[in-house]
Design a protein around this motif. Structure first.
Motif, PDB file in Angstrom:
ATOM      1  N   GLN A 290     124.574  49.796  33.615  1.00 30.16           N
ATOM      2  CA  GLN A 290     124.023  49.740  34.971  1.00 30.16           C
ATOM      3  C   GLN A 290     124.847  50.578  35.935  1.00 30.16           C
ATOM      4  N   TRP A 293     124.491  54.236  35.552  1.00 28.21           N
ATOM      5  CA  TRP A 293     123.212  54.651  36.135  1.00 28.21           C
ATOM      6  C   TRP A 293     123.325  54.764  37.649  1.00 28.21           C
ATOM      7  N   GLN A 314     113.983  53.709  37.885  1.00 28.32           N
ATOM      8  CA  GLN A 314     113.861  52.397  37.245  1.00 28.32           C
ATOM      9  C   GLN A 314     112.765  51.625  37.987  1.00 28.32           C
ATOM     10  N   SER A 692     105.201  57.476  33.418  1.00 28.75           N
ATOM     11  CA  SER A 692     106.476  56.880  33.003  1.00 28.75           C
ATOM     12  C   SER A 692     106.556  56.838  31.487  1.00 28.75           C
ATOM     13  N   ALA A 704     120.047  46.778  28.262  1.00 30.89           N
ATOM     14  CA  ALA A 704     119.826  47.880  29.197  1.00 30.89           C
ATOM     15  C   ALA A 704     120.333  49.204  28.641  1.00 30.89           C
ATOM     16  N   GLN A 706     118.622  51.370  27.476  1.00 29.46           N
ATOM     17  CA  GLN A 706     117.647  52.374  27.888  1.00 29.46           C
ATOM     18  C   GLN A 706     118.110  53.152  29.123  1.00 29.46           C
ATOM     19  N   LEU A 707     118.897  52.493  29.993  1.00 26.33           N
ATOM     20  CA  LEU A 707     119.420  53.193  31.173  1.00 26.33           C
ATOM     21  C   LEU A 707     120.343  54.330  30.751  1.00 26.33           C
ATOM     22  N   GLN A 710     118.285  57.187  29.498  1.00 23.67           N
ATOM     23  CA  GLN A 710     117.681  57.913  30.611  1.00 23.67           C
ATOM     24  C   GLN A 710     118.708  58.842  31.266  1.00 23.67           C
ATOM     25  N   ARG A 718     110.758  58.690  34.479  1.00 25.43           N
ATOM     26  CA  ARG A 718     110.761  57.364  35.082  1.00 25.43           C
ATOM     27  C   ARG A 718     110.451  56.335  34.003  1.00 25.43           C
ATOM     28  N   GLY A 722     113.994  47.463  34.052  1.00 23.33           N
ATOM     29  CA  GLY A 722     115.311  47.935  34.464  1.00 23.33           C
ATOM     30  C   GLY A 722     116.285  46.801  34.671  1.00 23.33           C
ATOM     31  N   TYR A 723     117.512  47.191  34.984  1.00 25.13           N
ATOM     32  CA  TYR A 723     118.570  46.222  35.277  1.00 25.13           C
ATOM     33  C   TYR A 723     119.045  46.505  36.683  1.00 25.13           C
ATOM     34  N   THR A 737     116.020  42.099  37.438  1.00 24.02           N
ATOM     35  CA  THR A 737     115.195  43.079  36.749  1.00 24.02           C
ATOM     36  C   THR A 737     113.941  43.287  37.575  1.00 24.02           C
TER      37      THR A 737
END
Length: 817
Positions: A290, A293, A314, A692, A704, A706-707, A710, A718, A722-723, A737
């Motif tokens: 997080q 990001w 996010q 997205s 998370a 995935q963040l 990204q 996009r 998300g976190y 979230t």
């Protein structure tokens, strides 16, 4: 009557006298005579008041008849000391003061701009416990007759800005040439001085301040006299002198302490610091992803001239209110160039390591300035303040609770307000400091304000006399600070509390307070006493071990309070620590090993605005600097005692209390490799301009990664989920979230359970609605636990199979239902 040259000046000759008057002189033949007449006449007429006295004229290499004028007087109490050449006022004063024998020493200029009768006001101030009383033209009650040339006034004001930074905090007029000192202390201060020019006044007062000798500033009558020896170019010379003095204000010991704190911080983060792109702190849970990001999106917004308070990368399509999250724009913005150059993992790692060390240095400076002068004691106290178990716990994941260097600065500035000397200036500075801290973290500022309120209330009870004198300038300064701060943060706070994706309060459970046992137990990362199972059973998670000071430290702190109870500061610190500890127990306190539950004092605050979002267990973090100050006071007292047994027992007890708190380096593991689908740009073929990429399951506070993917893709797409902190439901309650949807909840359950529900046309219809809401261009499943079940579920929802592309399964929704 005798005349002495520079080499002849040593220890004063003869018995002590009650008062010595030192007059520096350079080519003062015209003005010195009337001054000597006034001074000696006043002292002769008031010998019953002043007792024995002497006058020392320090001739700084005069080329006129200054020396002869002094030697012509037939009074053994008038002494002349001379320098073979002109070297400056500082040199003359050093010679003159060294030759004095007075229990008190008055320094006055040869023009006697302040009448000698003002000596009574200075003597009264010195008799009230001071070591120096300086005549001032700048405090209320002073009167000034006549004016200097306008250029001299402007140069004098400019120089005073630097002088105030170097001399004693709160002293407005250091350069008034009329000062009364304790004799022994002023001789020590001048003997230690090095400056030869006007800067000697600042250097000597700084010596008094650093020795903790009280200085009083007394209003006097003053009249500007003609024939000043100060030339315009002399201002440049004295400013240069003062700048050199400023450069010497940093002691080698302070530089050494700073280096030690840097090494301590580097050791703590050693597992990640030297390879941040490929190392992860597992005890951060998902917070490292997080925070990286946050650093990345701030740099991205700045580079693209986007709104730094919002992003839809996010939580698409609703987006994220970044100001309503702890993005720490006060650091992510200045670190943006490093983020763009080396990546957010490097920025976060460097920022946290340097920030922790800076916080320790800031606490050290505050303790040295306000609590103890003994630097080793201050070092120990600051180490506990910055590296206490709660701070180490947050060091895994929460920069906003590690990078706290502004808090000690804010505390120190508030204490200056209480002195009431420069309320306007200090109020403005406090307002700017509070503004910056808001962009570093609002919750730490709120907790600091709560701690200062506990301290102020206790101090008002312990020292009502001080409180009566302090409350008016304090409130005035706080009003000024608010007037400065609020306009600067008004837009940002409006966006935070009323902008898109704002929320009311964060849900963190009915009672996130500490167990009483957590205050006495040891943290997981304790090098010698850590107990992971017990620590986690007494805390929310490894990042929220907010107490864990250990029973030995609690016992030592209790012993310190009992032993030093006569000191008001000790009593006030004790109340602050106990008050914070009780508040940290939450709105409901369960008595250990029983089923008894009682209301806690936090219940009074739990429903109040702002406080309702605080994790109440964090209030115990206030205890860290408070306990550090108590230890510093005890160590300073032990250093001063000559009883070896007392020293041994005291140091042994403190050592035994601190050793269990020494932290082990934070755990770090190899970071999983990002699928090539994200790093080589393969994702670009599946996501349109306004679409997205749905990574299954959608990221949340539990998962998370995935963040990170990204970020590795350059924030090029996009994604929903998300976190972050965002609103949920019609009441807009904050959750960690995006607002969940049926399909995201189902896929999350499949990921964690491996169980696939029966998927019929109703589920498929709901999925189509959710995919449309997310404007999904494709769905992606990366290798992970239960990925087989996830692939099956996604295939049934979409209606066709996925394709293996660069390490992930992809369902292109442009081809499907």
């Amino acid at each position: 009557m005798s005349a002495l040259d520079t080499e002849a000046v040593g220890l004063p000759v003869g018995p002590p006298v009650n008062l010595s008057v030192v007059i520096p002189a350079f080519n003062e033949e015209l003005r010195l005579g009337p001054t000597l007449d006034a001074v000696t006449g006043y002292l002769r007429d008031n010998e019953g008041r002043w007792g024995t006295w002497e006058v020392v004229v320090a001739d700084d290499g005069s080329t006129d008849g200054t020396g002869a004028l002094v030697t012509a007087r037939q009074d053994p109490r008038i002494q002349l000391v001379t320098s073979p050449r002109n070297r400056g006022k500082g040199n003359a004063l050093r010679l003159g003061v060294a030759a004095t024998r007075g229990r008190r020493v008055l320094v006055t200029d040869a023009d006697l701009a302040a009448p000698i009768e003002e000596l009574e006001q200075l003597d009264k101030a010195l008799g009230e416990g001071g070591s120096a009383a300086i005549g001032s033209r700048s405090v209320p009650g002073a009167t000034i007759e006549g004016r200097q040339h306008r250029i001299r006034e402007l140069l004098g004001r400019a120089g005073n800005l630097l002088i105030r930074r170097i001399a004693v905090p709160g002293i407005r007029d250091t350069q008034c040439g009329f000062k009364l000192f304790d004799g022994d202390r002023v001789r020590e201060a001048f003997a230690a001085s090095r400056l030869n020019g006007w800067g000697i006044d600042v250097e000597v007062l700084r010596h008094f301040h650093r020795a903790d000798w009280r200085i009083a500033e007394v209003p006097v009558r003053w009249s500007h006299q003609p024939g000043s020896k100060v030339r315009t170019l002399d201002y440049a010379r004295v400013l240069t002198e003062l700048a050199r003095l400023r450069a010497r204000t940093v002691r080698p010991a302070d530089l050494f302490v700073t280096l030690v704190f840097l090494l301590m911080s580097a050791a703590l983060y050693s597992g990640r610091l030297f390879d941040p792109n490929h190392r992860y702190l597992p005890d951060s849970l998902q917070d490292q992803n997080q925070w990286e990001w946050f650093f990345a999106v701030t740099a991205h917004n700045l580079a693209h001239l986007d709104n730094p308070f919002f992003s839809d990368l996010q939580g698409f399509p609703d987006g994220v209110n970044l100001m309503a999250n702890t993005v720490m724009l006060g650091l992510t913005v200045p670190f943006a160039p490093l983020t763009l150059l080396a990546g957010p993992a490097v920025s976060l790692s460097v920022c946290m390591a340097l920030g922790l060390a800076a916080t320790a240095v800031a606490w050290y400076r505050l303790i040295v300035k306000r609590v103890v002068r003994h630097r080793p004691a201050a070092f120990v106290g600051a180490s506990l303040a910055a590296f206490a178990p709660p701070m180490i716990s947050h060091a895994n994941a929460h920069p906003n609770f590690v990078i706290l260097f502004m808090i000690p600065l804010i505390v120190e500035r508030a204490l200056r307000l209480c002195e009431g000397t420069r309320v306007g200036r200090d109020g403005v500075v406090l307002g700017l400091m509070a503004t910056y801290q808001i962009f570093l973290g609002e919750e730490p500022l709120l907790l600091a304000a709560l701690g200062m309120l506990l301290f102020a209330g206790a101090y008002a009870v312990a020292r009502p006399d001080v409180a009566r004198a302090a409350w008016r300038p304090l409130l005035k300064g706080l009003a000024i600070a608010g007037a400065v701060c609020l306009p600067l943060v008004a837009y940002a706070l409006t966006w935070q509390f009323a902008g898109p994706q704002s929320y009311k309060s964060i849900l963190h459970g009915d009672n996130a307070g500490n167990s009483p046992l957590s205050l006495l137990s040891f943290a997981e990362r304790s090098l010698v006493a850590g107990d992971e199972l017990r620590a986690n059973s007494l805390s929310l998670n490894p990042t929220e071990q907010n107490a864990f000071y250990g029973w030995p430290l609690v016992l030592v702190a209790f012993a310190i309070v009992v032993r030093l109870w006569e000191r008001a500061l000790v009593r006030v610190l004790a109340f602050t620590a106990v008050g914070a500890a009780l508040l940290s127990l939450g709105p409901k306190i369960r008595i250990p090993m029983t089923d008894d539950v009682y209301p806690g004092p936090w219940a009074l605050l739990a429903k109040m605005p702002l406080f309702e979002s605080v994790i109440e267990g964090r209030v115990a973090m206030i205890c860290a600097p408070v306990l550090g100050m108590l230890l510093a006071l005890a160590l300073e007292r032990l250093a001063a005692t000559k009883k070896i047994g007392t020293q041994y027992i005291g140091l042994l007890g403190i050592s035994l209390a601190l050793i269990p708190l020494i932290p082990a380096p934070l755990k770090a593991v190899e970071r999983p490799q990002t699928p090539a689908f994200f790093t080589d740009g393969a994702w670009k073929a599946y996501v349109g301009r306004d679409e997205s990429l749905v990574i299954v399951p959608l990221p949340d506070s539990g998962y998370a990664e995935q963040l990170h993917w990204q970020v590795e893709a350059g924030l090029g797409f996009r994604m929903p989920g998300g976190y972050f902190n965002g609103p949920y439901g019609p009441d807009r309650i904050g959750i960690y979230t995006a607002s969940p949807r049926y399909t995201s909840n189902m896929l999350r359950d499949v990921r964690y359970s491996g169980q696939i529900p029966t998927i019929g046309k109703n589920w498929r219809a709901q999925a189509r609605r959710d995919f449309a809401f997310w404007k999904a261009g494709a769905l992606v499943v990366a290798p992970q636990p239960n990925d087989g079940a996830l692939r099956t579920a996604v295939t049934e929802l979409v209606g066709h199979g996925g394709k293996w592309v660069d390490g992930v399964w992809v369902w292109d929704l442009h081809k499907g239902s």
